[in-house]
Design a protein around this motif. Structure first.
Motif, short mmCIF file in Angstrom:
data_model
loop_
_atom_site.label_atom_id
_atom_site.label_comp_id
_atom_site.label_asym_id
_atom_site.label_seq_id
_atom_site.Cartn_x
_atom_site.Cartn_y
_atom_site.Cartn_z
N LYS A 182 -4.23 -11.71 -7.95
CA LYS A 182 -3.72 -10.41 -7.52
C LYS A 182 -4.63 -9.46 -7.85
O LYS A 182 -5.49 -9.63 -8.84
CB LYS A 182 -2.46 -10.04 -8.41
N THR A 183 -4.83 -8.71 -6.81
CA THR A 183 -6.04 -7.60 -6.78
C THR A 183 -5.49 -6.21 -6.60
O THR A 183 -4.77 -6.08 -5.58
CB THR A 183 -7.20 -8.09 -5.71
N THR A 184 -5.62 -5.31 -7.68
CA THR A 184 -5.00 -4.17 -7.42
C THR A 184 -5.92 -3.03 -7.31
O THR A 184 -6.80 -2.96 -8.15
CB THR A 184 -3.96 -3.89 -8.92
N VAL A 185 -5.83 -2.33 -6.25
CA VAL A 185 -6.90 -1.05 -6.09
C VAL A 185 -6.11 0.31 -6.13
O VAL A 185 -5.24 0.39 -5.49
CB VAL A 185 -7.72 -1.33 -4.55
N THR A 186 -6.72 1.07 -6.86
CA THR A 186 -5.99 2.56 -7.04
C THR A 186 -7.12 3.41 -6.96
O THR A 186 -8.19 3.14 -7.49
CB THR A 186 -5.09 2.55 -8.44
N SER A 187 -6.78 4.72 -6.63
CA SER A 187 -7.45 5.83 -6.60
C SER A 187 -6.86 7.14 -6.71
O SER A 187 -5.79 7.15 -6.22
CB SER A 187 -8.65 5.94 -5.34
N PHE B 234 -2.96 3.58 -3.69
CA PHE B 234 -2.87 2.43 -3.99
C PHE B 234 -2.90 1.27 -2.68
O PHE B 234 -2.43 1.42 -1.95
CB PHE B 234 -1.69 2.00 -5.17
N LEU B 235 -3.43 -0.11 -3.38
CA LEU B 235 -3.50 -1.01 -2.75
C LEU B 235 -3.12 -2.38 -3.56
O LEU B 235 -4.14 -2.47 -4.47
CB LEU B 235 -4.74 -1.07 -1.66
N VAL B 236 -2.27 -3.31 -3.04
CA VAL B 236 -2.27 -4.45 -3.86
C VAL B 236 -2.34 -5.69 -2.90
O VAL B 236 -1.66 -5.67 -1.99
CB VAL B 236 -1.03 -4.37 -4.72
N LEU B 237 -3.05 -6.68 -3.35
CA LEU B 237 -3.08 -8.09 -2.59
C LEU B 237 -2.57 -9.09 -3.45
O LEU B 237 -3.36 -9.29 -4.41
CB LEU B 237 -4.73 -8.05 -1.96
N ASP C 218 -4.52 11.42 3.52
CA ASP C 218 -4.70 10.57 4.60
C ASP C 218 -5.18 9.24 4.30
O ASP C 218 -6.25 9.01 4.19
CB ASP C 218 -5.76 11.26 5.73
N LEU C 219 -3.97 8.27 4.06
CA LEU C 219 -4.17 6.87 3.59
C LEU C 219 -5.00 6.38 4.52
O LEU C 219 -5.84 5.39 4.30
CB LEU C 219 -2.57 6.52 3.39
N ARG C 220 -4.85 6.73 5.97
CA ARG C 220 -5.51 5.86 6.96
C ARG C 220 -7.32 6.10 6.71
O ARG C 220 -8.03 5.06 7.03
CB ARG C 220 -5.29 6.36 8.39
N ARG C 221 -7.68 7.11 6.39
CA ARG C 221 -9.14 7.54 5.77
C ARG C 221 -9.26 6.90 4.57
O ARG C 221 -10.35 6.21 4.42
CB ARG C 221 -9.28 8.85 5.83
N ILE C 222 -8.34 6.78 3.75
CA ILE C 222 -8.82 6.42 2.35
C ILE C 222 -8.66 4.90 2.10
O ILE C 222 -9.36 4.18 1.44
CB ILE C 222 -7.75 6.92 1.06
N LEU C 223 -7.78 4.15 2.60
CA LEU C 223 -7.64 2.62 2.47
C LEU C 223 -8.76 2.04 2.86
O LEU C 223 -9.17 1.18 2.15
CB LEU C 223 -6.29 2.13 3.26
N TYR D 238 0.76 -1.31 0.06
CA TYR D 238 -0.07 -0.11 -0.16
C TYR D 238 0.87 1.28 0.11
O TYR D 238 2.11 1.14 0.36
CB TYR D 238 -0.84 0.10 1.48
N GLY D 239 0.36 2.33 -0.39
CA GLY D 239 0.98 3.45 -0.40
C GLY D 239 0.23 4.55 -1.03
O GLY D 239 -0.80 4.54 -1.62
N ILE D 240 1.03 5.84 -1.08
CA ILE D 240 0.43 7.31 -1.57
C ILE D 240 1.45 7.85 -2.32
O ILE D 240 2.84 7.92 -1.92
CB ILE D 240 -0.05 7.89 -0.54
N GLY D 241 1.16 8.25 -3.51
CA GLY D 241 2.22 9.02 -4.44
C GLY D 241 2.52 10.27 -3.90
O GLY D 241 1.93 11.02 -3.06
N ASP D 242 3.60 11.12 -4.55
CA ASP D 242 3.74 12.36 -4.11
C ASP D 242 2.58 13.45 -4.68
O ASP D 242 1.67 13.25 -5.65
CB ASP D 242 5.11 12.97 -4.82
N PRO D 243 2.40 14.66 -4.03
CA PRO D 243 1.16 15.42 -4.41
C PRO D 243 1.63 16.00 -5.85
O PRO D 243 2.57 16.29 -6.18
CB PRO D 243 1.43 16.76 -3.47
N GLN D 244 0.60 16.14 -6.74
CA GLN D 244 0.65 16.53 -8.03
C GLN D 244 -0.20 17.54 -8.09
O GLN D 244 -1.64 17.55 -8.04
CB GLN D 244 0.10 15.40 -9.03
#
Length: 240
Positions: free
Chosen positions: A181-186, A159-162, A192-197, A91-97
């Motif tokens: 494999k399940t890939t989830v992106t938004s 993103f979240l990848v299982l 705040d990844l804790r809120r989005i995940l 899981y993770g979050i990219g740089d601000p764009q």
């Protein structure tokens, strides 16, 4: 640079304000190998570099994923030795764009004359006199044009990848054989990844360990019944 209408600007403002009623758009892409439905006893393992199974953030996210998997008929194994399925969680979050957009604001000014009033003055001196008059105009006001402004907003890629592997096969051949494999992106303004995940987990729940055949767009918000149920259960567990 994009030019946005007033409705789009309002939506953007709501998103940046973190309004819960504004939906999140989540993309889910899942692929599954054939004949893997008998692999249901799972363990969740951290897939992020330098992240251990005792990491507090990983444990929080794993709890969401654990509930989603159980609802899909999977069973948590008591240990890695008794599991036949290892699921690596990335899981993770990219740089601000930063993005720019153009929008128009009305310019207020005089548009014309609605009416006028004339006042006259007569002055006399002996047998002579003078007359003067003054006209007062009553202007009308309204929109005389539009001014173009430039606005900016910031978006984040989340993103979240299982990634699931066959542990039974690994014990025999020492090879990691992928099962699904399940890939989830938004993409959105929230960092705040804790809120989005958890939103991403709920949005992808019905597609985990399936073959979606394509990337699927799912609309969901924090008032979704599954989200509210998940939050209630997590809150209850925290109090125990």
């Amino acid at each position: 640079m994009k030019k946005l209408c007033s409705a789009s600007i309002l939506t953007l403002i709501l998103l940046m304000a973190g309004c819960a009623s504004v939906p999140q758009y989540v993309n889910v892409d899942s692929i599954q190998a054939p004949n893997t439905d008998n692999k249901k006893n799972f363990v969740l393992l951290p897939g992020n570099k330098d992240t251990s199974a005792s990491d507090l953030q990983f444990r929080e996210y794993a709890a969401y994923i654990n509930r989603a998997l159980i609802s899909r008929g999977f069973m948590p194994a008591e240990s890695i030795e008794t599991a036949n399925l290892a699921i690596f969680v990335v899981y993770g979050i990219g740089d601000p764009q930063q993005h720019q957009y153009l929008y128009s604001v009305p310019v207020w000014g005089q548009t014309g004359i609605s009416s006028s009033t004339t006042y006259g003055t007569l002055s006399t001196f002996g047998n002579t006199g003078t007359y003067s008059e003054t006209t007062k105009y009553h202007p009308t006001y309204g929109i005389t044009g539009y001014s173009t402004r430039v606005g900016t907003y910031t978006m984040y890629f989340r993103f979240l990848v299982l990634d699931a592997f066959d542990l039974s096969e690994y014990r025999k051949s020492k090879e990691l054989v992928p099962l699904w494999k399940t890939t989830v992106t938004s993409t959105g303004p929230g960092s705040d990844l804790r809120r989005i995940l958890p939103v991403m987990v709920i949005a992808s729940k019905s597609h985990i360990a399936t073959n979606s055949g394509r990337r699927i767009k799912v609309e969901i918000d924090e008032n979704n019944p599954d989200m509210l149920e998940l939050k209630t259960k997590m809150s209850t567990n925290e109090k125990k």
